[in-house]
Design an enzyme around this catalytic site. Structure first.
Site, PDB file in Angstrom:
ATOM      1  N   VAL A  25       0.861  -1.197   0.000  1.00 39.39           N
ATOM      2  CA  VAL A  25       0.000   0.000   0.000  1.00 39.39           C
ATOM      3  C   VAL A  25       0.890   1.237   0.000  1.00 39.39           C
ATOM      4  O   VAL A  25       0.691   2.185  -0.770  1.00 39.39           O
ATOM      5  CB  VAL A  25      -0.955   0.001   1.219  1.00 39.39           C
ATOM      6  CG1 VAL A  25      -1.819   1.249   1.230  1.00 39.39           C
ATOM      7  CG2 VAL A  25      -1.819  -1.244   1.229  1.00 39.39           C
ATOM      8  N   PRO A  45      10.171  -0.310   9.521  1.00 41.62           N
ATOM      9  CA  PRO A  45      11.301  -1.192   9.866  1.00 41.62           C
ATOM     10  C   PRO A  45      11.857  -1.902   8.631  1.00 41.62           C
ATOM     11  O   PRO A  45      13.053  -2.125   8.526  1.00 41.62           O
ATOM     12  CB  PRO A  45      10.677  -2.210  10.834  1.00 41.62           C
ATOM     13  CG  PRO A  45       9.359  -1.647  11.242  1.00 41.62           C
ATOM     14  CD  PRO A  45       8.930  -0.695  10.170  1.00 41.62           C
ATOM     15  N   ASP A 249     -36.546  33.799 -10.143  1.00 42.79           N
ATOM     16  CA  ASP A 249     -37.813  33.922  -9.414  1.00 42.79           C
ATOM     17  C   ASP A 249     -37.777  33.036  -8.183  1.00 42.79           C
ATOM     18  O   ASP A 249     -36.980  32.108  -8.097  1.00 42.79           O
ATOM     19  CB  ASP A 249     -38.967  33.425 -10.294  1.00 42.79           C
ATOM     20  CG  ASP A 249     -39.205  34.341 -11.469  1.00 42.79           C
ATOM     21  OD1 ASP A 249     -38.711  35.474 -11.429  1.00 42.79           O
ATOM     22  OD2 ASP A 249     -39.880  33.910 -12.408  1.00 42.79           O
ATOM     23  N   LYS A 271     -40.641  37.646  -4.848  1.00 43.90           N
ATOM     24  CA  LYS A 271     -40.932  36.927  -3.614  1.00 43.90           C
ATOM     25  C   LYS A 271     -42.366  36.419  -3.678  1.00 43.90           C
ATOM     26  O   LYS A 271     -43.078  36.613  -4.662  1.00 43.90           O
ATOM     27  CB  LYS A 271     -40.717  37.848  -2.421  1.00 43.90           C
ATOM     28  CG  LYS A 271     -39.313  38.428  -2.372  1.00 43.90           C
ATOM     29  CD  LYS A 271     -38.714  38.212  -1.005  1.00 43.90           C
ATOM     30  CE  LYS A 271     -37.202  38.304  -1.014  1.00 43.90           C
ATOM     31  NZ  LYS A 271     -36.674  39.573  -1.467  1.00 43.90           N
ATOM     32  N   GLY A 302     -39.236  29.941 -13.361  1.00 42.46           N
ATOM     33  CA  GLY A 302     -39.856  28.642 -13.130  1.00 42.46           C
ATOM     34  C   GLY A 302     -40.590  28.192 -14.384  1.00 42.46           C
ATOM     35  O   GLY A 302     -41.145  29.011 -15.115  1.00 42.46           O
ATOM     36  N   ASP A 304     -41.629  27.337 -17.972  1.00 41.28           N
ATOM     37  CA  ASP A 304     -41.200  27.903 -19.251  1.00 41.28           C
ATOM     38  C   ASP A 304     -41.334  29.427 -19.180  1.00 41.28           C
ATOM     39  O   ASP A 304     -42.337  29.931 -18.651  1.00 41.28           O
ATOM     40  CB  ASP A 304     -42.092  27.355 -20.380  1.00 41.28           C
ATOM     41  CG  ASP A 304     -41.687  27.942 -21.709  1.00 41.28           C
ATOM     42  OD1 ASP A 304     -40.768  27.386 -22.334  1.00 41.28           O
ATOM     43  OD2 ASP A 304     -42.258  28.976 -22.116  1.00 41.28           O
ATOM     44  N   ALA A 333     -45.244  23.921 -15.948  1.00 44.49           N
ATOM     45  CA  ALA A 333     -45.822  23.188 -14.811  1.00 44.49           C
ATOM     46  C   ALA A 333     -46.897  22.198 -15.252  1.00 44.49           C
ATOM     47  O   ALA A 333     -46.967  21.086 -14.720  1.00 44.49           O
ATOM     48  CB  ALA A 333     -46.398  24.182 -13.809  1.00 44.49           C
ATOM     49  N   MET A 384     -51.928  29.343 -11.133  1.00 42.79           N
ATOM     50  CA  MET A 384     -52.135  30.397 -10.127  1.00 42.79           C
ATOM     51  C   MET A 384     -53.599  30.483  -9.692  1.00 42.79           C
ATOM     52  O   MET A 384     -54.088  31.553  -9.379  1.00 42.79           O
ATOM     53  CB  MET A 384     -51.693  31.767 -10.674  1.00 42.79           C
ATOM     54  CG  MET A 384     -50.228  31.835 -10.973  1.00 42.79           C
ATOM     55  SD  MET A 384     -49.757  33.416 -11.687  1.00 42.79           S
ATOM     56  CE  MET A 384     -50.117  33.176 -13.401  1.00 42.79           C
TER      57      MET A 384
END
Ligand SMILES: C[S@@+](CC[C@H](N)C(=O)[O-])C[C@H]1O[C@@H](n2cnc3c(N)ncnc32)[C@H](O)[C@@H]1O
Length: 488
Positions: A25, A45, A249, A271, A302, A304, A333, A384
């Protein structure tokens, strides 16, 4: 959840690294360290023949005997690669006490740094880490990248390195220089190098140097889709990688935003509806200001940008100022909510057409053609509309739509917390109220909404493991009046 590791690439050339262990290793680690130009000291060693050979050739120094803390003197980094956990633990303790970074092979908890799996193409390196939790997975990913990354990338990286100074001098503005380099990476220069055509690459470079040095601002209007980052288009992703500024957005999901270039300035420009928000006029001003400053501005919306997204108004403002722009469509959406709720928006037996409608205020509700909307065998996708569901129900029924027409309200469509509430037109507002449906939610109304229960799950948990409500709904004799909780 522990913090993620901070990735760095170390310049070890001429710097001392202590490697404790003399077996196979340690030999592998020594090879990688020597390749990086480190001044390697091996403490053990006894050494395997390859390590002993390297010591004899003067490529490595050897500290014989059992581990001694003094070996750490002057070391920048330590790797413990013995097969004795106690020795490894002692090395880790000493290193930590002296503030020297330590890696204990195959013992993540004792490491203060980890060695990633790597994919190399000349000077270009991709490092992969699972924070030591799933090294096999990191190796698997490395294998995939090895097959997927073009071998010519190394050549391109070297070639661009050689052109760096010339590009800096010709294009002192960072934003402009980045644009020109983009054209070299994505354009004929890279193609030529891939074919070994160095003359062609040089011609492309000469043409690039001939370009205007003044920063050229532009706006890319990008549809981010409804939330699931997997629904962002490849062109959208590319635009996010080129962005100096991202104006987004509230509806854009964190997962999509995380795909933007790290150094890009991100500005949230809207917001929650009904609370304080940046005016549309101010958004236009911000787009123009940043583009005029020579920036590549991504306007991330968000779904398209042209479906109830006011993208049209923003483009008019840009056109009016002569600002160059591009539009990258997104998954709206209605399309995503239909798909993720198992509802085909059109269906040979149920709906020949689909209408996208918005009903967010009394004005928009009053201007709708309710007689047309109330026709059968069509699907309404109402954006909406959460506030005006009682009006929507009353007007549609008054214009002849059957009260038994099924609906699906899809809240947080395509996101991990998606919910689908089902019912009939007659009880639409009551069902929404009872289930406390919140924005963003999309109303799908029409015969097709009755198909929502015929969901097929690929790779998701089996239905009875998802939620008792969903399982009960699916076995219910009148499923169209039940609520589905689809989030896994
Ligand atoms: C201002 S419109 C933007 C529409 C967006 N441009 C599009 O193409 O999807 C906002 C409305 O879209 C719908 N919407 C957007 N994302 C949604 C999601 N993930 N789940 C459900 N509805 C969503 C909701 O009706 C929300 O009130």
């Amino acid at each position: 959840m522990p913090s993620p590791l901070f990735p760095v690439f170390l310049d070890l050339a001429g710097r001392r690294v202590l490697l404790v262990g003399g077996g196979v290793v340690a030999r592998r680690k020594a090879e990688a360290l020597l390749e990086a130009g480190a001044d390697v000291v091996v403490g053990a060693p006894a050494l395997v023949p390859e390590l002993a050979g390297a010591v004899a050739e003067g490529r490595l120094a050897h500290r014989p005997g059992p581990f001694h803390p003094g070996w750490l003197d002057g070391a920048w980094l330590v790797i413990a690669a013995t097969d004795d956990p106690e020795v490894n633990a002692a090395v880790a303790r000493e290193a930590e006490a002296r503030r020297v970074w330590v890696n204990v092979v195959d013992d993540a908890p004792r490491c203060t740094f980890q060695v990633p799996a790597r994919v190399e193409r000349g000077p270009l390196q991709v490092a992969i880490s699972s924070r030591g939790e799933a090294p096999m997975l990191a190796r698997w990913l490395r294998e995939r990248l090895e097959t997927e990354l073009d071998p010519a990338l190394g050549e391109l990286a070297k070639w661009l390195g050689a052109k760096r100074e010339a590009l800096r001098t010709r294009f002192p503005e960072t934003a402009r220089r980045r644009q020109v380099i983009e054209t070299l990476i994505r354009g004929p220069a890279a193609d030529a190098l891939r074919k070994g055509d160095f003359a062609g690459a040089e011609a492309a470079f000469a043409a690039a140097l001939g370009q205007d040095a003044t920063p050229r601002g532009r706006v890319i209007l990008v549809g981010a889709g409804p939330g699931d980052p997997g629904l962002l288009t490849l062109r959208g992703l590319r635009a996010l990688n080129q962005a100096d500024v991202v104006l987004h957005d509230r509806l854009v999901s964190r997962e999509v935003l995380a795909l933007a270039r790290r150094d890009a300035e991100t500005i949230e420009v809207a917001k929650e509806a009904g609370t304080h928000h940046t005016t549309q006029q101010r958004i236009h001003e911000l787009l123009i200001e940043h583009a005029r400053a020579g920036k590549t501005v991504v306007r991330l919306k968000g779904g398209d940008p042209f479906v109830f997204g006011r993208g049209g108004e923003e483009l008019e403002a840009l056109r009016g100022e002569g600002i160059p722009y591009e539009v990258v469509p997104g998954i709206t959406a209605a399309v995503a909510c239909g798909a993720y709720a198992g509802i085909p928006l059109t269906h040979r037996d149920h709906a020949q057409s689909v209408r996208l409608v918005t009903a967010h205020c009394r004005n928009s509700i009053d201007t709708l053609d309710w007689a047309a909307l109330a026709q059968e065998r069509q699907t309404l996708a109402v954006y909406m509309g959460v506030q005006g569901l009682d009006t929507i129900r009353d007007r549609l029924i008054a214009h002849g739509r059957a009260p038994a027409t099924p609906f699906a309200l899809v809240e947080n469509g395509s996101r991990a917390n998606q919910r689908v509430v089902l019912g009939t037109l007659a009880n639409l507002p009551e069902r929404a109220l009872a289930e406390n449906v919140r924005s963003p939610a999309l109303l799908i109304l029409g015969e097709v909404a009755g198909l929502a229960t015929e969901l097929h799950w690929f790779g998701s948990p089996p239905i009875d493991a998802v939620s008792p409500t969903l399982a009960a709904t699916l076995s219910s004799p009148s499923p169209t009046t039940a609520a589905l909780t689809l989030a896994a």
